[in-house]
Design a protein around this motif. Structure first.
Motif, short mmCIF file in Angstrom:
data_model
loop_
_atom_site.label_atom_id
_atom_site.label_comp_id
_atom_site.label_asym_id
_atom_site.label_seq_id
_atom_site.Cartn_x
_atom_site.Cartn_y
_atom_site.Cartn_z
N PHE A 9 0.37 53.83 -23.73
CA PHE A 9 1.37 53.25 -22.84
C PHE A 9 1.84 54.21 -21.76
N GLY A 10 1.24 55.38 -21.67
CA GLY A 10 1.65 56.34 -20.66
C GLY A 10 3.10 56.74 -20.82
N ALA A 11 3.51 56.99 -22.08
CA ALA A 11 4.91 57.28 -22.39
C ALA A 11 4.99 58.61 -23.12
N SER A 12 6.20 59.12 -23.23
CA SER A 12 6.43 60.34 -24.00
C SER A 12 6.62 59.98 -25.47
N LEU A 13 6.52 60.97 -26.34
CA LEU A 13 6.75 60.73 -27.75
C LEU A 13 8.19 60.25 -28.00
N ALA B 89 12.15 41.97 -19.40
CA ALA B 89 11.23 43.07 -19.08
C ALA B 89 9.80 42.71 -19.48
N GLU B 90 9.66 42.07 -20.63
CA GLU B 90 8.33 41.68 -21.10
C GLU B 90 7.70 40.66 -20.15
N ASP B 91 8.50 39.73 -19.65
CA ASP B 91 7.99 38.73 -18.71
C ASP B 91 7.49 39.39 -17.42
N LEU B 92 8.27 40.32 -16.89
CA LEU B 92 7.87 40.99 -15.65
C LEU B 92 6.61 41.83 -15.86
N ALA B 93 6.53 42.52 -16.99
CA ALA B 93 5.34 43.34 -17.28
C ALA B 93 4.10 42.47 -17.33
N GLY B 94 4.23 41.25 -17.90
CA GLY B 94 3.08 40.35 -17.95
C GLY B 94 2.72 39.79 -16.60
N GLU B 95 3.72 39.41 -15.83
CA GLU B 95 3.47 38.82 -14.52
C GLU B 95 2.81 39.81 -13.57
N GLN B 96 3.22 41.09 -13.64
CA GLN B 96 2.71 42.09 -12.71
C GLN B 96 1.61 42.96 -13.31
N ALA B 97 1.14 42.60 -14.51
CA ALA B 97 0.05 43.33 -15.17
C ALA B 97 0.34 44.83 -15.25
N LEU B 98 1.53 45.15 -15.76
CA LEU B 98 1.94 46.56 -15.88
C LEU B 98 1.47 47.13 -17.21
N ASP B 99 0.15 47.07 -17.43
CA ASP B 99 -0.37 47.51 -18.72
C ASP B 99 -1.58 48.43 -18.59
N GLY B 100 -1.85 48.91 -17.39
CA GLY B 100 -3.00 49.79 -17.19
C GLY B 100 -2.56 51.15 -16.68
N HIS B 101 -3.54 51.98 -16.38
CA HIS B 101 -3.25 53.32 -15.87
C HIS B 101 -2.62 53.28 -14.48
N LYS C 232 -0.14 51.31 -13.63
CA LYS C 232 1.13 50.59 -13.74
C LYS C 232 2.18 51.13 -12.78
N MET C 233 2.16 52.44 -12.52
CA MET C 233 3.15 53.02 -11.61
C MET C 233 2.92 52.49 -10.19
N GLU C 234 1.67 52.47 -9.77
CA GLU C 234 1.37 51.98 -8.43
C GLU C 234 1.74 50.49 -8.30
N ARG C 235 1.48 49.72 -9.34
CA ARG C 235 1.82 48.30 -9.31
C ARG C 235 3.33 48.08 -9.24
N LEU C 236 4.08 48.91 -9.98
CA LEU C 236 5.53 48.77 -9.96
C LEU C 236 6.10 49.16 -8.59
N VAL C 237 5.53 50.20 -7.98
CA VAL C 237 5.96 50.61 -6.64
C VAL C 237 5.72 49.48 -5.64
N LYS C 238 4.55 48.87 -5.69
CA LYS C 238 4.23 47.77 -4.77
C LYS C 238 5.15 46.58 -5.01
N TYR C 239 5.47 46.30 -6.27
CA TYR C 239 6.38 45.20 -6.58
C TYR C 239 7.76 45.46 -5.96
N CYS C 240 8.25 46.67 -6.08
CA CYS C 240 9.56 47.01 -5.50
C CYS C 240 9.53 46.88 -3.99
N GLU C 241 8.43 47.27 -3.37
CA GLU C 241 8.31 47.18 -1.91
C GLU C 241 8.24 45.72 -1.47
N ARG C 242 7.45 44.91 -2.18
CA ARG C 242 7.21 43.53 -1.77
C ARG C 242 8.40 42.62 -2.04
#
Length: 471
Positions: free
Chosen positions: A299-303, A165-177, A179-189
């Motif tokens: 991190f855009g997460a819940s408590l 999971a950490e590798d994918l987050a780094g590769e796809q830059a899933l660390d900004g506001h 991140k949801m849009e980036r993950l959606v595009k990754y799933c599509e592509r």
């Protein structure tokens, strides 16, 4: 304070067998005698600092893995079992339990499974649990309990999934506001998936996956953190199939049902690790001194997601503070639990009523603090808060939970929550326990039943809050 002696016989024996070495060969590599190795493996002598260094140099052993004593939680589990009235005539002492947990942990686990089988069998005969009545004979540990124990004794840390999971987050830059849009595009592509955000077609719908059309539907009314978590969960089931299958195979579950439940748990683990990548999350936690509200924003997460993730930071050579984490419903039932500390939760029954997590429902959305001490003398800084989970409109169901997060008091100074607390005053610490049957306190006004290891006396002409005295 006396330095704690480290006994690691089981781990040393496992290392030697993994290396396919005899005791004599192992002793030669460590430059000690064969008899010394034999004593170490049988926990007759502690592991010294010199031996730890030699293990690190010769076998690349993570020294912290020797310091982490998993026998503590096993001892607590065994102590709770032996609090059953079944063993009232001659319960084993603490030293006997320590010997069992330290020297023969597999035997201890087997005994725990046997006790659970006995307990469930009694419930069947009494007609207490209709669900268990439908299980086949011999499968007396439920699948959920089997999976619970898998995560419990893995320290709630699954290294290969965490790193993937950490590798994918780094590769796809899933660390900004975004991140949801980036993950959606990754799933599509990468996976040819279409992600749709829809109003739920049934009142409790969170996520749906149409495999034929390759469409993932997410409830549009959910928080962004939940939407990301659910999409990452589905991605884990698609992208990490081989890795998850290998973990399930190694776990050697007894039933397909347990494997199916654990598969969901592993996908959830991957989703949390993708939302909060290990290194980045640990660095941020240390930087903000474990302020869970700031971390949730970062991190855009819940408590709840942040607290659960904190309890998994047990990567070898990069460990975070050992935390315990629990989720409790309004009836006091612990619905999610994990502890990387010596504090363990009752496997049979509810939690101590003196624990601050029960007061969290009185002050929703506010973090309350407690300095607590367990009967074994260990002290903790405990945080608790409550929240509601809503899905949809006015008539949609609402779930209410309280959450607990805490660490041993020796780590409290690293948390922002300790800044204005006196952690040195004995009177500041509330006495809490695991369960009444194993708690040795004699002056607790909230006690429901006597401790199994003590005798009681009853005086008809006197009455206190608790109607007996513990001798």
């Amino acid at each position: 304070m006396a330095q704690r002696k480290i006994f690691a016989g089981v781990k040393l024996r496992a290392l030697r067998e993994q290396q396919k070495l005899t005791q004599a060969e192992f002793a030669t590599r460590l430059d000690i005698s064969t008899s010394y190795i034999n004593q170490l493996e049988n926990n007759q002598r502690p592991v010294t600092a010199a031996i730890m260094l030699s293990l690190a140099e010769n076998f690349n052993v993570d020294v912290t893995s020797l310091l982490a004593d998993k026998s503590d939680r096993l001892i607590i589990d065994l102590k709770e079992i032996f609090a059953d009235p079944l063993f009232a005539d001659n319960p084993p002492g603490l030293q006997e339990l320590k010997s069992l947990a330290t020297n023969t942990p597999q035997t201890a686990h087997a005994f725990m499974r046997l006790y659970e089988a006995y307990r469930k069998s009694n419930e069947r005969m009494a007609g207490v649990d209709d669900v268990l009545m439908r299980e086949q004979a011999g499968n007396l540990q439920t699948s959920y309990e089997e999976v619970r124990d898998f995560f419990h004794y893995a320290d709630n840390y699954i290294d290969p999934l965490d790193r993937a999971a950490e590798d994918l987050a780094g590769e796809q830059a899933l660390d900004g506001h975004d991140k949801m849009e980036r993950l959606v595009k990754y799933c599509e592509r990468v996976h040819d998936l279409t992600v749709e955000f829809v109003m739920p077609n049934k009142r409790d719908m969170i996520r749906q996956f149409d495999r034929t059309r390759r469409v993932i539907r997410l409830n549009t009314t959910l928080d962004k953190s939940t939407q990301f978590f659910q999409l990452a969960n589905q991605l884990a089931l698609l992208e990490q199939t081989s890795l998850i299958n290998q973990i399930l195979s190694d776990a050697n579950f007894k039933r397909d049902e347990a494997r199916a439940i654990c598969r969901i748990g592993l996908a959830n683990y991957y989703a949390g690790a993708l939302l909060m990548p290990y290194n980045q999350f640990l660095k941020e936690a240390q930087a903000v001194r474990y302020d869970i509200e700031i971390m949730a924003q970062r991190f855009g997460a819940s408590l709840e997601q942040v607290a659960h993730r904190l309890s998994t930071l047990q990567r070898p050579q990069l460990r975070g503070i050992p935390f315990f984490f629990a989720r409790v419903d309004q009836a006091g039932t612990i619905t999610k639990r994990h502890s990387a500390t010596a504090l363990q939760f009752a496997r049979f029954g509810g939690a101590c009523p003196l624990w601050n997590v029960h007061r969290a429902f009185e002050s929703p959305q506010r973090i309350i603090r407690q300095r607590a001490e367990t009967p074994d003398g260990k002290r903790y800084l405990c945080l608790a808060w409550a929240s509601e989970k809503r899905a949809g409109g006015f008539r949609q169901p609402t779930r209410r939970y309280a959450y607990a997060l805490g660490c041993e008091i020796e780590h409290a100074s690293e948390l922002i929550y300790s800044d204005d607390l006196d952690i040195g005053a004995d009177a500041a610490f509330d006495p809490i326990g695991v369960s009444c049957r194993t708690c040795e306190r004699r002056n607790c006004t909230q006690r429901s039943v006597p401790p199994i290891a003590a005798e009681i006396s009853i005086t008809p002409d006197e009455r206190s809050v608790v109607p007996y005295e513990i001798n």
